[in-house]
Design a protein around this motif. Structure first.
Motif: not given
Length: 487
Positions: A104-112, A391-395
């Protein structure tokens, strides 16, 4: 431990009436004969091994487990992906993520957006293992370790993931790996617990996840196999000293009288926890002498203290805990666990991870080198790792020098060294984004099966009857010791 009493206590009503007569008699006789054989084989050991163990000659006699609680970033420590620089800030392709559930900490991100590591990597040792610049001391021991790049787990959040990596199950209530070893192999020390845990301090820049006692508890095993947590401040164990006016002889007399009363209780009710209480009182008495000697490092050579770094003389630090781990296995303790918090970096990862490594890197390498020069590494298994990767993507914020990473269970890195493990090898490989395992996957249960194998235990035959099942550390799903890791 009296297996007959344990068997009686753990039966439910249906099991009791189903097992009366010859079946119960046969089981009881077999268990009693097994216990007698074990004690006859090791009459001088207060905590002997189970009668049927080890299954085969072990390579290691003891385990030191260095748990980096929070999930160390494999991308910034071990899994070198230089090609990610050309993908900086571009979205992680859907074909890589494959619809994986995210927290849930990144599920709201529109980009990864892809966040390459800001740290430089180099090949170290004769084996040429790639390693990050934030681990300069560990780089000096890569020829001793086997790096596993393809570890994966089931859980995506800290508590179930930590419970899983330590007990083989996401569900609380199962024994930790140290408790399994304590139960199965006993201890070569009569004056110290078979299983000891440390929870050292950590830099305040890291997010410190809670550590639950289930990570060193005995679960459904008798509580005599609980890990004993040694404190970093004050007395290592509470109430270690006798009260004013009470001598050691007084304490011995009191415990002998108390032991007689407890034995009467045991004979009357057959409660295995009463036997545990007797054993723990006796161990506490012995620890009044053994623990002060253990923690007195004044006779350690100056070059050894220098090896561990400036914090080694401060109780409660990771360096001090690492030195204690060596001193414990040197004295016959079966399992030592160091749980270091602060590796949960959802933001400001470069700064926080650097601080974590400054706190642990030198002492980790020193532990391996110290064990080796004392001839202890050949029969001591050292394990390093966390509960999952990042993850490789940033939060959140992303620049080339600042980023955070979310939880990532699909692949992460751990390493093993010492008894039974091949030196200077790398097992497994990940894709170009360090997101999926592409070669030689190693599940957490496979890792635990490998730990048991090094200590002479076949994980499929090492069971304990509970709730009608033959419970084991590696669960019911297929698992295997990783042959490529074994020397």
């Amino acid at each position: 431990m009296n297996p007959l009493f344990e068997y009686q206590q753990q039966q439910n009503r249906r099991q009791f009436f189903g097992d009366v007569g010859l079946r119960a008699g046969g089981i009881a006789l077999g268990m009693l004969l097994g216990e007698t054989a074990a004690r006859a084989a090791t009459p001088d050991r207060i905590q002997p091994a189970r009668a049927d163990l080890p299954h085969f000659p072990p390579k290691a006699k003891s385990l030191i487990y260095l748990h980096m609680n929070g999930g160390p970033s494999q991308l910034d420590l071990w899994d070198y992906k230089p090609q990610l620089q050309k993908h900086f800030e571009s979205d992680l392709p859907d074909s890589v993520r494959k619809g994986q559930r995210i927290t849930t900490m990144t599920s709201g991100q529109t980009r990864f957006p892809v966040a390459p590591s800001k740290f430089a990597f180099r090949q170290a040792g004769e084996c040429g293992t790639w390693i990050s610049e934030v681990l300069p001391h560990t780089a000096k021991i890569v020829d001793e370790i086997a790096l596993i790049k393809s570890v994966h787990t089931n859980a995506i959040n800290h508590d179930p993931a930590c419970t899983f990596v330590m007990t083989g199950s996401e569900i609380p209530g199962k024994p930790s790996v140290g408790s399994w070893l304590s139960y199965g192999l006993g201890s070569e020390s009569n004056d110290l617990p078979a299983f000891v845990a440390f929870t050292p301090t950590f830099p305040k820049s890291g997010n410190g996840q809670a550590l639950f006692t289930r990570m060193w508890s005995s679960g459904f095993l008798p509580t005599t196999y609980n890990g004993v947590a040694l404190r970093g401040t004050g007395d290592p164990v509470l109430y270690l000293q006798n009260p004013s006016g009470v001598t050691g002889d007084d304490r011995r007399t009191m415990l002998d009288a108390l032991g007689k009363l407890n034995n009467r209780q045991l004979e009357r009710f057959g409660d295995p926890e009463t036997r545990t209480r007797i054993a723990q009182y006796e161990m506490a008495f012995r620890m009044q002498s053994s623990v002060p000697e253990l923690v007195d490092i004044s006779r350690e050579p100056a070059h050894i203290l220098d090896l561990y770094g400036p914090n080694v003389q401060t109780p409660g630090t990771f360096a001090h805990s690492a030195l204690m781990a060596r001193r414990l296995v040197e004295r016959g303790v079966r399992a030592v666990q160091i749980l270091h918090r602060g590796w949960d970096q959802h933001s400001v990862l470069p700064m926080a991870l650097t601080n974590q490594c400054l706190d642990t890197d030198q002492a980790t390498a020193a532990l391996v080198l110290d064990l080796k020069q004392r001839g202890l590494l050949d029969d001591t298994l050292v394990v390093w790792g966390g509960e999952f990767g990042r993850t490789v993507y940033s939060q959140g914020t992303l620049t080339k020098d600042d980023y955070g990473r979310d939880h990532h269970p699909r692949n992460f890195c751990m390493w093993m060294a010492g008894g039974g493990i091949k030196k200077g090898i790398v097992v497994g490989e990940t894709d170009d984004f360090s997101y999926n395992v592409v070669d030689e996957p190693v599940h957490i249960n496979d890792l635990n099966a490998t730990i048991l194998h090094c200590l002479g235990i076949d994980h499929e035959r090492f069971t304990y009857k509970f709730q009608g099942l033959d419970q084991r550390l590696t669960g019911v799903e297929p698992a295997k010791a990783v042959a490529k890791l074994l020397a």
